[in-house]
Design an enzyme around this catalytic site. Structure first.
Site, short mmCIF file in Angstrom:
data_model
loop_
_atom_site.label_atom_id
_atom_site.label_comp_id
_atom_site.label_asym_id
_atom_site.label_seq_id
_atom_site.Cartn_x
_atom_site.Cartn_y
_atom_site.Cartn_z
N LYS A 1 -1.85 -7.78 -11.54
CA LYS A 1 -1.94 -6.36 -11.16
C LYS A 1 -3.35 -5.84 -11.43
CE LYS A 1 -0.07 -1.87 -12.59
NZ LYS A 1 0.63 -1.41 -11.38
N LYS B 1 13.52 -4.06 1.21
CA LYS B 1 14.03 -4.82 0.08
C LYS B 1 14.44 -6.22 0.47
CE LYS B 1 15.21 -0.91 -2.58
NZ LYS B 1 14.75 -0.79 -3.93
N GLY C 1 12.61 16.93 -7.03
CA GLY C 1 12.70 16.83 -8.48
C GLY C 1 11.37 16.70 -9.18
N GLU D 1 21.31 -0.36 -1.99
CA GLU D 1 20.75 -1.67 -2.29
C GLU D 1 21.71 -2.55 -3.11
OE1 GLU D 1 17.24 -0.61 -4.47
OE2 GLU D 1 17.70 -2.00 -6.05
N CYS E 1 17.11 7.91 -0.68
CA CYS E 1 15.94 7.63 0.14
C CYS E 1 15.85 6.16 0.52
CB CYS E 1 14.66 8.07 -0.56
SG CYS E 1 14.53 7.58 -2.28
N HIS F 1 5.18 9.66 1.02
CA HIS F 1 4.46 8.42 0.72
C HIS F 1 3.02 8.49 1.21
CE1 HIS F 1 8.75 7.41 0.78
NE2 HIS F 1 8.43 6.66 -0.25
N1 GLN Z 1 14.37 13.06 -8.65
C1 GLN Z 1 13.54 11.91 -8.42
C2 GLN Z 1 12.11 12.36 -8.16
O1 GLN Z 1 11.95 13.42 -7.63
C3 GLN Z 1 14.02 11.10 -7.24
C4 GLN Z 1 13.22 9.86 -7.04
C5 GLN Z 1 13.75 8.91 -5.98
O2 GLN Z 1 14.54 9.26 -5.17
N2 GLN Z 1 13.34 7.69 -6.01
O3 GLN Z 1 11.17 11.66 -8.48
ZN ZN Z 2 13.83 9.63 -3.09
#
Ligand code: GLN
Ligand code: ZN
Length: 760
Positions: free
Chosen positions: A19, A112, A440, A613, A651, A702
């Site tokens: 990394k 994935k 969040g 997943e 997601c 992203h």
């Molecule tokens: N509540 C998380 C955030 O906002 C959700 C993250 C996710 O869905 N991977 O980071």
């Molecule tokens: Zn998410």
């Protein structure tokens, strides 16, 4: 003689050396020579480590600077045209551009790898696709190993799996139709490896663990008819599931060797032995590689149990036709337990990382060769671990077991139906049409990470750290109010990771310091270890949510990670069914939900990004699994009163095949990733008449790009044309922790403007 073998070793380095080097190369801090030198150093170190551990069949070409599927794309010249135009510079730059994108060329898609948390770069195919042997990486690494004294078994991703995992970019193009063009390239690569001195080649065809159609079976047959004709012997590797009805196809391919996963599919042993022992159905001398050591989890093997399997196979086929191996490549486990200093000795005695797993394989091989006494220490440690795990009060908590046994159907049900709840929720929380919210997390700035690091090191005391977090929360709340958001969040500044944060606070969990595994490219994850019965010693998030609510009049949304996601992103104990552990976690989350409700939090989001997943690989197993997963979510959520609004967030881009389960979660509001698929995803929700409220993500978090008001308005209008407007929420795709504040503020401001304009 029986041989000890490995299928792949983690390339990241016990101290995440890969990394560091790769990221330093990206930022221009080191040059290509220094990056390749680190690669060579890691390979040499890992080959030696494997030999020192007692492994005879050592893999090569399992190393990668980013991803082994991407390596294969480059090897066979399957490089999308957008990366070929004007792509000056080293090959490595084209390679990284494919994975990460450039200003002019968006990155290739990533998804994935089967049911793991490893992500591969999805190959792209065009109708006029040509393949040519463009990289000699596999041969170079074989020769590099040879010059160091290791005659390795190179690993290649098999052609049928490769094509099946890719995506055709031309409508109506069936990827498998490209097989005839692809095979000659594979053949010439294998010939080159053979000419360089490789006697055996491992070819991975994990699609043999899936439900196969006739086209795929035919493709496998024609592929191996041709590939077997090269001089090298092929070890066909299957993993992640039992072969089941694909055993016949696998054996009919007539490769010199077959590897089966006996951890995930122990029950396939007898059938496989019977088929291979019968010379009428297989070649007389097919070598069977027994995947008896778990390549997906971190527990020490029960060596006596493994030995029974190996002995049985040896009786059926003879020791010359047996290899002992991990169930799959070891890239899914951390490198070396020895470097782990934070775990106590007892916990460590129950565990095995990559290096220790190889030692187990070597011990089994020694026991087969010279009798069990020849590996007496390893066997003693293994049975002691099994004994102490079985009896340990750290693992077994009767209170938890009783509580799980007492779960009733009523615990999974909200008090009233959605319509009734909705009225109560809208009365308690007056919101405008198209209410706006976020998922969040807010940016985890340098400042936030530094404070957490200082607190962890002991350079900042708890009081100062918590005061710091409160300031961050307060500032985030003020920003959200100023931006005009309707339902606020506290920002998750106290969390390093959405699973580890809960793992740190729950009993039955342990956190490692160096237990990293590759998730994608240079992104590694450190899954918590669930070793025992799970319980919640005290509230985990209430303090932060309650504080955040105390500084605003607008509703503050509580933020939790759901039981299935916590399970999926942890190393889970293997001494009871996974779903039993999931129910324990669900009960702990349920208690947290109720404590948030008591603290007057009106909306609570339970994230389940990993719901999909965990789906079993075989269709027949999916519904029973989904039913239990849905029940776990409902167990976590259903304890609240009607007027507490439960949100969930997911997601990933494929909901269509699990829509019934998403509906069954019965969340009052669901927010989903959507913007990358141009609202295409929403159609599933429409077709299914999704009954509750829904927030299709309006911008792709992203990317740093700030979408315009008009753009988001357009998406929202599209959504409003298919979903009744009184059920639509307005939010981004996912959490914002990886982004910077300036872009986040501009994006939210545009998003709110889009909602306001639609209201008008
Ligand atoms: N509540 C998380 C955030 O906002 C959700 C993250 C996710 O869905 N991977 O980071
Ligand atoms: Zn998410």
């Amino acid at each position: 003689m029986i041989r000890s073998a490995n299928l792949g070793f983690p390339r990241i380095g016990a101290r995440r050396e890969l990394k560091r080097a790769v990221e330093a190369y990206w930022t221009g801090d080191i040059d290509v020579a220094s990056l390749t030198a680190t690669g060579a150093e890691l390979r040499a170190r890992h080959w030696k480590l494997q030999r020192d551990a007692g492994i005879e069949v050592i893999p090569s070409n399992d190393f990668s600077f980013y991803d082994q599927v991407l390596d294969m794309s480059v090897t066979i010249g399957c490089i999308p045209p957008r990366f070929r135009v004007g792509a000056a510079g080293a090959d490595l730059d084209v390679y990284f551009a494919m994975a990460r994108g450039t200003d002019d060329a968006p990155a290739m898609e990533m998804t994935k790898w089967f049911d793991t948390n490893y992500h591969y770069i999805v190959p792209e195919f065009l109708r006029e696709q040509e393949f040519t042997l463009q990289s000699t990486k596999a041969v170079d690494e074989f020769l590099e190993a040879k010059s160091l004294g290791f005659v390795t078994r190179p690993v290649l991703l098999g052609p049928v799996t490769y094509l099946s995992l890719g995506k055709s970019k031309d409508a109506g193009l069936d990827s498998l139709s490209l097989l005839d063009r692809l095979l000659p390239v594979y053949k010439s690569l294998i010939d080159k490896l053979h000419a360089a001195g490789a006697r055996w080649i491992q070819i991975d065809e994990p699609i043999l663990a899936l439900d196969l159609n006739d086209r795929q079976c035919d493709a496998l047959r024609s592929a191996y008819r041709l590939l077997n004709a090269s001089g090298a012997d092929i070890m066909l590797a299957t993993y992640f599931e039992s072969l089941r009805d694909n055993l016949g196809v696998a054996v009919s391919l007539q490769t010199r060797g077959l590897h089966i996963d006996l951890v995930r599919g122990r029950e396939q042993l007898d059938r496989t032995l019977a088929v291979l022992a019968d010379s009428a159905t297989s070649g007389q001398d097919t070598v069977l590689s027994l995947g008896v050591v778990d390549g997906r989890n971190i527990w020490r093997s029960d060596l006596d149990n493994c030995l029974t399997v190996v002995e049985k196979a040896a009786r059926a086929l003879g020791t010359d036709r047996i290899e002992i191996a991990p169930s799959c490549s070891l890239i899914h486990v951390p490198v070396d337990l020895q470097v782990e200093q934070t775990l106590d000795a007892e916990l460590k005695s129950w565990m095995a990382f990559g290096k220790q797993k190889l030692e187990e394989i070597a011990a089994l091989s020694r026991a087969m060769q010279d009798g069990r006494d020849a590996a007496a220490d390893a066997f003693a440690a293994s049975s002691e671990a099994a004994r102490s795990r079985h009896a340990s009060p750290r693992i077994h908590n009767d209170g938890v077991k009783t509580r799980v046994a007492g779960i009733k159907q009523a615990d999974l049900l909200r008090r009233s139906d959605f319509q009734t709840r909705r009225v109560a929720q809208h009365r308690r929380m007056t919101l405008p049409e198209f209410p706006t919210t976020t998922i969040g997390s807010f940016p985890q700035t340098e400042k936030v990470r530094k404070a957490r690091a200082a607190f962890r090191r002991g350079d900042m005391d708890r009081g100062d750290y918590e005061a710091f977090l409160e300031d961050e929360i307060k500032a985030a709340v003020e920003k959200q109010e100023a931006l005009g958001l309707d339902v606020l969040v506290h920002g998750e500044f106290e969390r390093n990771d959405m699973v580890e944060y809960f793992g740190e606070q729950l009993d039955g969990f342990a956190i490692t310091k160096h237990g990293w595994v590759q998730s994608y490219g240079s992104r590694y994850v450190k899954p918590p270890v669930v070793f025992g019965d799970v319980s919640r010693p005290g509230p985990m998030t209430v303090k932060w949510s309650a504080y955040a609510q105390s500084v605003t009049d607008r509703p503050m949304k509580g933020m939790l990670t759901g039981p299935v996601t916590i399970l999926q992103w942890s190393f889970v104990r293997n001494d009871q069914p996974r779903m039993e552990t999931c129910r324990q976690i669900a009960l702990a989350i349920r208690d947290e939900v109720l404590d948030l409700e008591k603290a007057d939090i009106r909306a609570i989001q339970i994230d389940e990004p990993a719901l999909r997943e965990g789906l079993p690989l075989r269709m027949n197993d999916r519904n029973p699994w989904l039913r239990q997963a849905v029940d776990c979510f409902r167990l976590a959520a259903a304890g609240v009163c009607d007027d507490t609004q439960i949100h969930s967030h997911m997601c990933y881009s494929e909901f269509n095949d699990i829509m019934a389960s998403i509906v069954a979660l019965d969340a009052d509001v669901i927010s989903i990733e959507n913007s990358r698929s141009d609202m295409e995803l929403l159609s599933a929700f429409v077709d299914f008449r999704y009954p509750n409220e829904i927030g299709p993500g309006l911008w792709d978090i992203h990317s740093p790009r700030v979408p315009s008001v008009d753009e988001m308005k357009k998406l929202l209008c599209e959504a409003a044309s298919v979903i009744s407007r009184d059920k639509l929420w307005v939010n981004p795709d996912c959490g914002l922790k990886t982004r910077g504040w300036p872009e986040v503020e501009r994006s939210i401001s545009n998003m709110v403007a889009a909602a306001v304009s639609l209201r008008a």
